[in-house]
Enzyme design. Structure first.
Site, mmCIF file in Angstrom:
data_model
loop_
_atom_site.group_PDB
_atom_site.id
_atom_site.type_symbol
_atom_site.label_atom_id
_atom_site.label_comp_id
_atom_site.label_asym_id
_atom_site.label_seq_id
_atom_site.Cartn_x
_atom_site.Cartn_y
_atom_site.Cartn_z
ATOM 1 N NE ARG A 234 10.831 8.379 1.858
ATOM 2 C CZ ARG A 234 10.813 7.431 0.937
ATOM 3 N NH1 ARG A 234 9.689 6.751 0.717
ATOM 4 N NH2 ARG A 234 11.890 7.139 0.239
ATOM 5 C CG ASP A 258 2.438 1.347 1.226
ATOM 6 O OD1 ASP A 258 2.075 0.197 1.550
ATOM 7 O OD2 ASP A 258 3.529 1.578 0.641
ATOM 8 C CD GLU A 263 7.816 3.206 6.881
ATOM 9 O OE1 GLU A 263 8.524 2.553 6.109
ATOM 10 O OE2 GLU A 263 6.769 3.777 6.529
ATOM 11 C CG HIS A 295 7.268 1.165 2.903
ATOM 12 N ND1 HIS A 295 7.893 2.183 3.587
ATOM 13 C CD2 HIS A 295 7.571 1.371 1.601
ATOM 14 C CE1 HIS A 295 8.540 2.963 2.741
ATOM 15 N NE2 HIS A 295 8.353 2.483 1.525
ATOM 16 C CG PHE A 298 8.401 -1.335 -2.984
ATOM 17 C CD1 PHE A 298 9.337 -2.273 -3.388
ATOM 18 C CD2 PHE A 298 7.998 -1.348 -1.656
ATOM 19 C CE1 PHE A 298 9.881 -3.190 -2.491
ATOM 20 C CE2 PHE A 298 8.522 -2.254 -0.750
ATOM 21 C CZ PHE A 298 9.474 -3.180 -1.176
#
Length: 329
Positions: A234, A258, A263, A295, A298
């Site tokens: 985070r 990331d 953000e 980000h 994932f």
């Protein structure tokens, strides 16, 4: 059920449609959930949100006025939802706890390798037809010490990966997992000991009142000079202003991000034609020893499929009047 899916990106629509099999009516909304966009869920039975949607108390109060009581979070983290208020208002809230810890752990390892071996600079030099190697010296990971803060499933997989490289693996978590100790030679230590010994520190902790800005000028002062820090957890785990100061002084030798504390409204959108208004982020972009991905840790086919399947399964459970196994409370 009719489901309003906020922060929908083109790449995830097919996964959600395939998982749904026509069972529920899906309303795809490109914008993030906010006070200004919540009206778009009018007439729906439930909403689905992602990491940068606004699940604050005020938004939940107004969502309730639309007779919506179910929120399916398409992520493992749900710190953007006021859980106390959601429970008070009798909302059902479920997340996707295990969509693919491998995707994030592997992305973390990618950032570590790219920073160490200066892959971005090397690519740019070669494309400029410059084959000098002077500025591209890295170090062997074998024998180095990595500290993992937050040794859940993602942190455990990273421990496995880094143990495979021959690293000494240190871990910090409020709950210790003996399997990781036995399988990957992970040693649990205090944060202070980790800060003093680790060459690389990787962040995988949730964001809460105890972890916010855990990487700050005080904790940085305890670390080795030229430490590598990677954050795929985070953004708020790192005080970015303090990190910039540490980059300028050389305390941080490598920084891989990331996620970023501000953000929201920045990541997941094309701002290439916009004036950059965030001076802190603009400063981060000037460092050659910083790599930032938007980000995307994932973002694998496996993870997107699992996110969609679990999200629809959560809705299925609520539709049938049952609790989902992924309910937060």
């Amino acid at each position: 059920m009719k489901l309003a899916i906020y922060s929908t990106k083109p790449y995830e629509i097919k996964y959600l449609e395939n998982a749904n099999h026509g069972k529920h009516e899906l309303l795809f909304i490109e914008e993030a959930l906010s006070e200004e966009t919540l009206y778009k869920a009018r007439g729906c039975d439930a909403i689905s949100i992602f990491t940068n949607d606004d699940g604050s108390a005020d938004v939940l109060e107004n969502i309730k006025k639309l007779n919506i009581r179910s929120i399916a979070v398409r992520a493992a983290g749900y710190d953007n939802v006021d859980i106390k208020k959601a429970e008070e208002l009798s909302f059902k809230v479920a997340n996707v706890p295990d969509y693919s810890p491998y995707s994030i752990a592997e992305h973390t390892a990618t950032l570590i390798l790219a920073l160490n071996r200066k892959i971005v600079q090397a690519d740019r030099k070669v494309k400029a037809y410059n084959f000098l190697l002077d500025e591209l010296i890295g170090f062997d990971l074998n024998g180095r010490t990595i500290g993992i803060i937050g040794v859940g499933k993602i942190g455990g997989i990273l421990a496995k990966i880094m143990n495979g490289f021959g690293c000494k693996v240190l871990g910090f978590d409020i709950k210790e997992n003996k399997d990781y100790t036995e399988k990957y030679n992970l040693q649990y230590v205090s944060l202070d000991e980790m800060y003093q010994k680790a060459d690389i520190i990787s962040l995988h902790a949730p964001l809460n009142e105890y972890t916010k800005y855990m990487i700050n000028k005080d904790s940085l002062a305890k670390m080795k000079d030229k430490v590598m820090i990677v954050n795929t957890g985070r953004g708020g785990l790192i005080n970015t202003v303090d990190a910039i100061d540490a980059l300028k002084s050389g305390k941080i030798g490598y920084l891989g991000l990331d996620v970023y504390e501000k953000e929201k409204g920045l990541f997941f959108y094309n701002h290439s034609a916009d004036i950059m208004k965030d001076d802190v982020f603009a400063r981060l972009l000037t460092f050659k020893n910083v790599i930032i991905t938007g980000h995307q840790a994932f973002l694998t086919d496996n993870a997107l499929k699992n996110i969609a399947d679990t999200t629809i399964n959560n809705i299925d459970s609520w539709q049938s009047g049952n609790k989902s196994k992924n309910d937060i409370f």
